[in-house]
Design a protein around this motif. Structure first.
Motif, PDB file in Angstrom:
ATOM      1  N   GLU A   9      79.859  46.430 -28.171  1.00  0.00           N
ATOM      2  CA  GLU A   9      80.631  47.350 -29.022  1.00  0.00           C
ATOM      3  C   GLU A   9      81.419  46.555 -30.065  1.00  0.00           C
ATOM      4  OE1 GLU A   9      80.585  50.588 -29.216  1.00  0.00           O
ATOM      5  OE2 GLU A   9      79.926  51.356 -27.279  1.00  0.00           O
ATOM      6  N   GLU A  41      86.847  53.486 -35.554  1.00  0.00           N
ATOM      7  CA  GLU A  41      85.661  54.282 -35.243  1.00  0.00           C
ATOM      8  C   GLU A  41      85.936  55.100 -33.982  1.00  0.00           C
ATOM      9  OE1 GLU A  41      81.901  52.234 -35.271  1.00  0.00           O
ATOM     10  OE2 GLU A  41      82.729  50.649 -36.537  1.00  0.00           O
ATOM     11  N   PRO A  42      86.331  56.374 -34.121  1.00  0.00           N
ATOM     12  CA  PRO A  42      86.669  57.175 -32.946  1.00  0.00           C
ATOM     13  C   PRO A  42      85.602  57.223 -31.840  1.00  0.00           C
ATOM     14  CG  PRO A  42      87.490  58.247 -34.908  1.00  0.00           C
ATOM     15  CD  PRO A  42      86.656  57.081 -35.371  1.00  0.00           C
ATOM     16  N   PRO A  43      84.302  57.352 -32.146  1.00  0.00           N
ATOM     17  CA  PRO A  43      83.336  57.392 -31.035  1.00  0.00           C
ATOM     18  C   PRO A  43      83.317  56.088 -30.222  1.00  0.00           C
ATOM     19  CG  PRO A  43      82.342  58.276 -33.028  1.00  0.00           C
ATOM     20  CD  PRO A  43      83.643  57.641 -33.438  1.00  0.00           C
ATOM     21  N   ARG A  44      83.442  54.957 -30.907  1.00  0.00           N
ATOM     22  CA  ARG A  44      83.454  53.660 -30.215  1.00  0.00           C
ATOM     23  C   ARG A  44      84.732  53.533 -29.376  1.00  0.00           C
ATOM     24  NH1 ARG A  44      79.996  49.832 -31.661  1.00  0.00           N
ATOM     25  NH2 ARG A  44      79.743  50.538 -33.809  1.00  0.00           N
ATOM     26  N   GLU A  46      86.502  55.946 -28.164  1.00  0.00           N
ATOM     27  CA  GLU A  46      86.382  56.893 -27.049  1.00  0.00           C
ATOM     28  C   GLU A  46      85.571  56.292 -25.903  1.00  0.00           C
ATOM     29  OE1 GLU A  46      84.758  59.905 -24.471  1.00  0.00           O
ATOM     30  OE2 GLU A  46      83.549  58.781 -25.909  1.00  0.00           O
ATOM     31  N   ARG A  47      84.450  55.658 -26.212  1.00  0.00           N
ATOM     32  CA  ARG A  47      83.616  55.057 -25.156  1.00  0.00           C
ATOM     33  C   ARG A  47      84.362  53.971 -24.403  1.00  0.00           C
ATOM     34  NH1 ARG A  47      79.699  55.669 -29.245  1.00  0.00           N
ATOM     35  NH2 ARG A  47      79.863  53.503 -29.926  1.00  0.00           N
ATOM     36  N   GLU A  79      94.244  57.044 -26.286  1.00  0.00           N
ATOM     37  CA  GLU A  79      92.890  57.462 -25.918  1.00  0.00           C
ATOM     38  C   GLU A  79      92.639  57.277 -24.424  1.00  0.00           C
ATOM     39  OE1 GLU A  79      89.111  59.115 -26.611  1.00  0.00           O
ATOM     40  OE2 GLU A  79      90.971  59.178 -27.746  1.00  0.00           O
TER      41      GLU A  79
END
Length: 196
Positions: A9, A41-44, A46-47, A79
């Motif tokens: 990531e 990068e919100p999706p990264r 979040e993961r 988060e």
């Protein structure tokens, strides 16, 4: 999420940098982890923070409050708290002073809290965060971070959980290896800017 997946990531976000860097601790290193490239990068984000929340719950049990040091810890703290179903608060510096809880934040009696950091190098921010919480009635059960770059040597005063533990050498300015001394240093961290 495996340690290699976490590092992937960082690589894919362009957040694993090589060169000569002055870290926020004042130490010098040939590797810098630019976590803001991740947090933009919100999706990264979040993961990674979902994986951190799962690891926190597995190690420390149910958590009521996540507390993070400002500025770098706010995004991963928030988060991670979201995935834990916990409240997210942060400590911040009074101008020229130590970290303190402000804005009406507290850790009430009977509540279980964890400190969430982004990257641990020496553990200084997490130690200062912990020191600011000594008068809180709730229990601080541990600390967690995405990456512990101290090789497990960062002293916090609490059990530290990380998604990845790396042993990335960091050097005082007067003890640089020749290959690092030959490269101009850049200071990408934010601690100095936080003091203003």
């Amino acid at each position: 999420m495996t340690p290699e997946q976490v590092l992937e990531e960082f690589r894919n976000a362009g957040a694993l940098l090589e060169g000569h860097f002055i870290l926020s601790s004042g130490l010098h290193s040939g590797v810098f982890l630019q976590k803001m490239a991740i947090f933009s990068e919100p999706p990264r984000t979040e993961r990674l923070c979902r994986a951190l929340a799962e690891a926190i719950e597995a190690r420390f049990g149910a958590i009521d409050i996540v507390v993070s040091p400002a500025i770098g810890g706010i995004v991963p703290g928030y988060e991670t708290a979201r995935h834990l179903g916990a409240r997210a608060i942060f400590v911040e510096r009074d101008p020229g002073g130590p970290f303190t809880l402000r804005r009406g934040f507290s850790i009430p009696k009977g509540k279980r809290a964890v400190i969430v950091e982004d990257i641990v190098t020496t553990g200084l921010s997490a130690r200062e965060c912990l020191a600011s919480l000594t008068d809180e009635a709730g229990e601080i059960v541990g600390a967690a971070c995405l990456i512990d770059r101290s090789g497990g040597r960062g002293e916090i005063g609490l059990p530290l959980l990380s998604l990845v533990t790396l042993d990335i050498p960091a050097y005082p300015a007067d003890a640089l290896p020749p290959e690092l001394a030959a490269i101009p240093a850049v200071k990408p961290g934010s601690r100095a800017q936080q003091k203003s």
